[in-house]
Design an enzyme around this catalytic site. Structure first.
Site, mmCIF file in Angstrom:
data_model
loop_
_atom_site.group_PDB
_atom_site.id
_atom_site.type_symbol
_atom_site.label_atom_id
_atom_site.label_comp_id
_atom_site.label_asym_id
_atom_site.label_seq_id
_atom_site.Cartn_x
_atom_site.Cartn_y
_atom_site.Cartn_z
ATOM 1 N N HIS A 60 -18.554 56.534 15.152
ATOM 2 C CA HIS A 60 -19.559 57.194 16.006
ATOM 3 C C HIS A 60 -19.422 58.701 15.794
ATOM 4 C CE1 HIS A 60 -19.087 53.357 18.534
ATOM 5 N NE2 HIS A 60 -20.187 53.270 17.805
ATOM 6 N N GLU A 63 -18.041 61.577 18.242
ATOM 7 C CA GLU A 63 -16.723 61.418 18.848
ATOM 8 C C GLU A 63 -15.750 62.309 18.086
ATOM 9 O OE1 GLU A 63 -17.938 56.999 20.444
ATOM 10 O OE2 GLU A 63 -16.162 57.181 19.174
ATOM 11 N N HIS A 157 -11.643 56.434 18.339
ATOM 12 C CA HIS A 157 -12.891 56.741 19.045
ATOM 13 C C HIS A 157 -12.598 57.589 20.280
ATOM 14 C CE1 HIS A 157 -15.657 53.579 17.261
ATOM 15 N NE2 HIS A 157 -14.479 53.232 16.760
ATOM 16 N N GLU A 221 -9.595 54.065 21.960
ATOM 17 C CA GLU A 221 -10.409 55.040 22.701
ATOM 18 C C GLU A 221 -9.469 56.086 23.288
ATOM 19 O OE1 GLU A 221 -13.680 55.042 22.966
ATOM 20 O OE2 GLU A 221 -14.283 53.004 22.380
HETATM 21 ZN ZN LIG Z 1 -16.943 55.110 19.513
#
Ligand SMILES: [Zn+2]
Length: 343
Positions: A60, A63, A157, A221
Site C-alpha cells: 500500500h 504506508e 504495513h 501493521e
Molecule cells: Zn497496508
C-alpha cells in the site's frame, strides 16, 4: 558507484511500474547487491547464513513508515554501515501508488496474490506487478544455497485508522500446522504484542509465502499512516532495530516464551458489503480493536441487521465504502495463548 544503488528508492519511484534491468555491484565488504527490477533488491553476503529473508513494504503506497525503514536499512547496507549475513530480498511493492500518495492506483494489491492477479477478466498494472513480485519471491527462495534453510517474510504495513492495539500482525492460515513461538517472540521484539490468526486461505502477500514456500510470513501493521517525513520514527524503533538484528546476526535469542505477553485473536465474523445500501453502526473514526458486546448492532446491509455474536468482539479494518462483495468489517475475539498448538 551506479546511481541506482545510491538512491534506490528514487530510481524505483522514477520507474514506477517496473524496469527489469539487472544491475549488480559488489561492495568492499563482499556483499553483492543485485537490482532485479524497480523496487527489487537482492542482498547477498559472501558466505550467507541459513536464513532467506524477504522484507517488503509499500504493497500500500501511502504506508510510509515501512518505506522509510527499508530505505534507511538499504542505504546503510550500501554505505557498509549495516552488516548483512543472511540473503535478503527487499521489495518495494507498488512504487506507482507511492508516487500518488495513495493506498493503491487501481486495485488493492494485497488481494492479488496466490494467482488472484490472473482471475477474472480485469487487467491492470497492479495485477501485472503482483504477478512479477510472485516470480521474484520464487526466484529468491529457489536460488538459495544447498542445505537446510529458514525462509522468512515480513510484509510491513501501517493502518489507516487509530488502533487500541497499535501494532499487530496477521498470522496467515497455517493449514493446521502449529504456530511458531520464536516468530511470536520476534514480533514481540518488534513491538508487536497482538496477533490475529487467519483461519482460511487469503490472497494476501504473506499467505502466498506461507503457502507456496513454507516460509514464516506475516503481515505486520506497525502503527498509523502518516505522510512521508511526518512519522515519529521513535515509535518504530523497536521494529527497525529488530529487523536490523535479523539480517546481521546468526540467530536471535529472546529467552523463554512467556504466553501472557502475547495477545492472540481469532476471527469471529467477516462482514461483506452485499448491498449499495450499507452502513456501519459506529463513527467513521472508531479505532481498530474497539470492543463490542453480544447483541450490539455492528452494521446494516440492505434489510439485514448484523450483530456482535460474542462479548468482547473487537472490530478491525472497518470500511463501509468497499466495492460490493468485499469485506467491510472483520471482527475478532481473544483466545488464550496457552490454548494454541505451539512449536
Ligand atoms: Zn497496508
Amino acid at each position: 558507484m551506479n546511481k541506482a544503488f545510491e538512491d534506490f528508492l528514487a530510481w524505483t519511484c522514477a520507474n514506477e511500474w517496473g524496469s527489469e534491468e539487472t544491475q549488480k555491484k559488489t561492495l568492499n565488504n563482499g556483499v553483492t547487491l543485485s537490482i532485479w527490477d524497480s523496487g527489487v533488491l537482492e542482498v547477498s553476503p559472501p558466505k550467507p547464513g541459513k536464513k532467506d529473508i524477504v522484507l517488503s513494504c509499500a504493497v500500500h503506497g501511502n504506508e510510509t513508515a515501512p518505506i522509510e525503514i527499508c530505505r534507511d536499512i538499504i542505504n546503510d547496507i550500501i554505505t557498509e554501515k549495516q552488516t548483512v549475513i543472511h540473503r535478503t530480498l527487499f521489495l518495494i511493492a507498488n512504487p506507482a501508488s507511492i508516487n500518488k500518495g495513495e493506498r493503491f492506483v487501481e486495485e488493492n494489491m494485497n488481494r492479488l496474490f496466490s494467482g488472484a492477479h490472473s482471475n477474472g477478466k480485469a487487467h491492470n498494472k497492479e495485477r501485472e506487478r503482483a504477478a512479477k513480485i510472485e516470480q521474484y519471491v520464487k526466484r529468491f527462495y529457489e536460488t538459495s544455497p544447498e542445505g537446510e534453510r529458514e525462509r522468512l517474510h515480513y510484509d510491513l504495513h501501517t493502518a489507516i485508522r487509530d488502533s487500541k492495539r497499535e501494532k499487530f500482525a496477521v498470522y496467515p492460515f497455517t493449514h493446521g500446522k502449529p504456530y511458531n513461538k520464536h516468530q511470536l517472540q520476534f514480533l514481540l521484539a518488534c513491538g508487536v504484542d497482538t496477533v490475529l490468526l487467519n483461519q482460511a486461505p487469503t490472497t494476501t502477500f504473506s499467505y502466498f509465502s506461507v503457502n507456496e514456500f513454507n516460509a514464516h510470513a506475516f503481515t505486520v501493521e506497525l502503527g498509523k499512516v502518516r505522510p512521508f517525513g511526518e512519522n515519529d520514527r521513535s515509535k518504530f524503533a523497536a521494529a527497525e532495530q529488530t529487523l536490523r538484528r535479523l539480517i546481521s546476526e546468526d540467530s536471535l535469542d529472546f529467552g523463554s516464551f512467556e504466553p501472557n505477553k502475547h495477545f492472540i485473536f481469532k476471527e469471529a465474523q467477516t462482514i461483506n458489503r452485499m448491498n449499495e445500501d450499507f452502513e456501519l453502526n459506529f463513527a467513521d473514526d472508531v479505532a481498530n480493536f474497539t470492543s463490542f458486546d453480544k447483541g450490539d448492532l455492528l452494521a446494516r446491509d440492505g434489510d439485514e441487521n448484523l450483530y456482535a455474536q460474542h462479548d468482547g468482539e473487537h472490530i478491525i479494518f472497518p470500511n463501509a465504502k468497499v466495492a460490493l462483495g468485499q469485506r467491510a468489517l472483520l471482527t475478532v475475539v481473544r483466545v488464550p495463548t496457552e490454548s494454541l498448538e505451539l512449536e
